[in-house]
Scaffold this motif. Structure first.
Motif, PDB file in Angstrom:
ATOM      1  N   ALA A 154      21.069  62.558  53.596  1.00  0.00           N
ATOM      2  CA  ALA A 154      20.034  63.284  54.332  1.00  0.00           C
ATOM      3  C   ALA A 154      18.649  62.785  53.941  1.00  0.00           C
ATOM      4  CB  ALA A 154      20.149  64.782  54.063  1.00  0.00           C
ATOM      5  N   LEU A 155      18.445  62.475  52.669  1.00  0.00           N
ATOM      6  CA  LEU A 155      17.149  62.002  52.200  1.00  0.00           C
ATOM      7  C   LEU A 155      16.872  60.564  52.639  1.00  0.00           C
ATOM      8  CD1 LEU A 155      17.338  63.516  48.612  1.00  0.00           C
ATOM      9  CD2 LEU A 155      15.651  64.136  50.360  1.00  0.00           C
ATOM     10  N   LEU A 156      17.863  59.689  52.503  1.00  0.00           N
ATOM     11  CA  LEU A 156      17.640  58.276  52.788  1.00  0.00           C
ATOM     12  C   LEU A 156      17.628  57.962  54.278  1.00  0.00           C
ATOM     13  CD1 LEU A 156      19.630  56.430  49.977  1.00  0.00           C
ATOM     14  CD2 LEU A 156      17.198  56.966  50.109  1.00  0.00           C
ATOM     15  N   ALA A 157      18.097  58.881  55.101  1.00  0.00           N
ATOM     16  CA  ALA A 157      18.069  58.645  56.547  1.00  0.00           C
ATOM     17  C   ALA A 157      16.647  58.494  57.067  1.00  0.00           C
ATOM     18  CB  ALA A 157      18.777  59.779  57.285  1.00  0.00           C
ATOM     19  N   VAL A 164      16.384  51.004  52.133  1.00  0.00           N
ATOM     20  CA  VAL A 164      17.677  51.521  51.675  1.00  0.00           C
ATOM     21  C   VAL A 164      18.482  50.404  51.025  1.00  0.00           C
ATOM     22  CG1 VAL A 164      19.852  52.580  52.384  1.00  0.00           C
ATOM     23  CG2 VAL A 164      17.701  53.339  53.423  1.00  0.00           C
ATOM     24  N   ARG A 165      18.492  49.235  51.650  1.00  0.00           N
ATOM     25  CA  ARG A 165      19.210  48.092  51.074  1.00  0.00           C
ATOM     26  C   ARG A 165      18.669  47.753  49.684  1.00  0.00           C
ATOM     27  NH1 ARG A 165      22.596  45.050  54.182  1.00  0.00           N
ATOM     28  NH2 ARG A 165      22.538  45.398  56.447  1.00  0.00           N
ATOM     29  N   ALA A 166      17.345  47.781  49.549  1.00  0.00           N
ATOM     30  CA  ALA A 166      16.748  47.460  48.248  1.00  0.00           C
ATOM     31  C   ALA A 166      17.155  48.486  47.196  1.00  0.00           C
ATOM     32  CB  ALA A 166      15.224  47.407  48.382  1.00  0.00           C
ATOM     33  N   LEU A 167      17.168  49.768  47.570  1.00  0.00           N
ATOM     34  CA  LEU A 167      17.587  50.812  46.628  1.00  0.00           C
ATOM     35  C   LEU A 167      19.042  50.606  46.214  1.00  0.00           C
ATOM     36  CD1 LEU A 167      16.862  54.602  46.784  1.00  0.00           C
ATOM     37  CD2 LEU A 167      19.207  53.807  46.522  1.00  0.00           C
ATOM     38  N   LEU A 168      19.905  50.346  47.185  1.00  0.00           N
ATOM     39  CA  LEU A 168      21.326  50.157  46.872  1.00  0.00           C
ATOM     40  C   LEU A 168      21.548  48.937  45.985  1.00  0.00           C
ATOM     41  CD1 LEU A 168      22.866  50.945  50.384  1.00  0.00           C
ATOM     42  CD2 LEU A 168      22.768  52.457  48.394  1.00  0.00           C
ATOM     43  N   ALA A 169      20.730  47.903  46.180  1.00  0.00           N
ATOM     44  CA  ALA A 169      20.845  46.715  45.331  1.00  0.00           C
ATOM     45  C   ALA A 169      20.467  47.041  43.893  1.00  0.00           C
ATOM     46  CB  ALA A 169      19.949  45.602  45.877  1.00  0.00           C
ATOM     47  N   ARG A 170      19.511  47.950  43.734  1.00  0.00           N
ATOM     48  CA  ARG A 170      19.097  48.334  42.369  1.00  0.00           C
ATOM     49  C   ARG A 170      20.131  49.217  41.691  1.00  0.00           C
ATOM     50  NH1 ARG A 170      14.089  49.040  45.142  1.00  0.00           N
ATOM     51  NH2 ARG A 170      14.403  51.302  45.234  1.00  0.00           N
ATOM     52  N   LEU A 191      24.113  56.400  57.772  1.00  0.00           N
ATOM     53  CA  LEU A 191      22.751  56.905  57.987  1.00  0.00           C
ATOM     54  C   LEU A 191      22.414  56.956  59.477  1.00  0.00           C
ATOM     55  CD1 LEU A 191      20.585  55.316  55.133  1.00  0.00           C
ATOM     56  CD2 LEU A 191      21.848  57.475  55.175  1.00  0.00           C
ATOM     57  N   ARG A 192      22.940  56.012  60.237  1.00  0.00           N
ATOM     58  CA  ARG A 192      22.721  56.076  61.692  1.00  0.00           C
ATOM     59  C   ARG A 192      23.364  57.332  62.268  1.00  0.00           C
ATOM     60  NH1 ARG A 192      23.292  50.388  61.138  1.00  0.00           N
ATOM     61  NH2 ARG A 192      25.532  50.438  61.603  1.00  0.00           N
ATOM     62  N   ASP A 193      24.531  57.688  61.743  1.00  0.00           N
ATOM     63  CA  ASP A 193      25.180  58.929  62.179  1.00  0.00           C
ATOM     64  C   ASP A 193      24.332  60.147  61.811  1.00  0.00           C
ATOM     65  OD1 ASP A 193      27.340  57.557  63.211  1.00  0.00           O
ATOM     66  OD2 ASP A 193      28.568  57.785  61.403  1.00  0.00           O
ATOM     67  N   VAL A 194      23.733  60.117  60.621  1.00  0.00           N
ATOM     68  CA  VAL A 194      22.880  61.234  60.183  1.00  0.00           C
ATOM     69  C   VAL A 194      21.700  61.383  61.130  1.00  0.00           C
ATOM     70  CG1 VAL A 194      21.382  62.105  58.338  1.00  0.00           C
ATOM     71  CG2 VAL A 194      23.550  60.989  57.762  1.00  0.00           C
ATOM     72  N   ARG A 195      21.060  60.275  61.461  1.00  0.00           N
ATOM     73  CA  ARG A 195      19.905  60.334  62.363  1.00  0.00           C
ATOM     74  C   ARG A 195      20.315  60.843  63.740  1.00  0.00           C
ATOM     75  NH1 ARG A 195      19.183  54.644  60.229  1.00  0.00           N
ATOM     76  NH2 ARG A 195      17.969  54.930  58.297  1.00  0.00           N
TER      77      ARG A 195
END
Length: 266
Positions: A154-157, A164-170, A191-195
């Motif tokens: 819900a937050l990252l959407a 988001v990709r950069a966060l997941l890489a970290r 996330l597309r589903d969330v949006r």
């Protein structure tokens, strides 16, 4: 974030009626946080539009007060004195949220949580447990990675895919259960589903046998989400249709509470 005026010849009062130097100082702190907590003066000047001498004066004051520290490499980092402010604000945020969470429990029958995005992690800041004997419990203060939680989705959407990709890489995407999403492509699809739906689902992804529904708190001063969690046998597809509208309404009401709590007083 709006760009600050680069003018240094105006009144000490801002257009909003506040003290201009204070507004600029807090703007710089927020820009530092957005940049990961450490920046150089030239970066702050480029992002804020303020001239270097103005930024230098403001940063020198923040360093003296302990809210910023200068590193050996001459860059500036958020200072340890901010920790106490953040902890106190977090406790107050939980107190403001608790009546709204209690309403969620009353209307849905399941445990209600509030969570914030803190850096690359989700932190739970408030909870009201369900009255059922079989119920979910998440310790307030617990930190989790966002990819395996409903509140994380819900937050990252609200973020662009590249962020988001950069966060997941970290953080990586370790599996909490066999149903955890463990690829960036799979998470971005979620996330597309969330949006599209307006809410997020954690379907046995953080803990087997547990489902969670989550929505963002609209217009919150800091990225926040509410969730309802319970046994998968109770938080069913049919229950989702009943719970989600309540979640959205309570999130909207909490947003108004937070905005009014932070508003100026005459």
């Amino acid at each position: 974030m709006p760009t600050s005026s680069a003018s240094t010849t105006g009144s000490a009062r801002s257009a909003s009626g506040g003290v201009q130097s204070l507004e600029r100082a807090f703007d710089l702190l927020e820009r530092m946080a957005d940049a990961g907590g450490e920046v150089g003066l030239s970066e702050l000047s480029a992002s804020s539009g303020l001239p270097l001498p103005t930024i230098h004066r403001l940063m020198r004051t923040l360093v003296t007060c302990g809210y910023v520290r200068q590193q050996a490499n001459r860059r500036y980092a958020l200072g340890p004195r901010l920790i106490r402010l953040g902890e106190s604000a977090s406790r107050l945020l939980g107190a403001w949220a608790r009546p709204h969470l209690a309403r969620l429990v009353e209307e849905t029958g399941e445990t209600a949580n509030m969570a914030l995005l803190d850096g690359d992690e989700v932190v739970y800041v408030a909870q009201v447990p369900s009255k059922h004997s079989m119920r979910m419990f998440t310790e307030v203060g617990r930190r989790v990675l966002p990819h395996s939680t409903g509140v994380g989705k819900a937050l990252l959407a609200a973020f662009p895919d590249e962020e988001v990709r950069a966060l997941l890489a970290r953080t990586g995407m370790p599996a909490a259960t066999e149903k955890t999403i463990t690829t960036p492509e799979g998470f971005l699809a979620a996330l597309r589903d969330v949006r599209r739906q307006g809410y997020a689902i954690d379907d046995n992804e953080q803990e087997i046998g547990v489902r969670c529904l989550a929505v963002p708190v609209p217009g919150s001063p800091t990225a926040a989400a509410l969730s309802v969690s319970g046994p998968a046998g109770r938080v069913t597809e049919a229950a989702t249709e009943r719970i989600v509208p309540v979640l959205r309404q309570v999130a909207a009401d909490l947003s108004q509470t937070l905005l009014s709590s932070g508003g100026p007083t005459p």
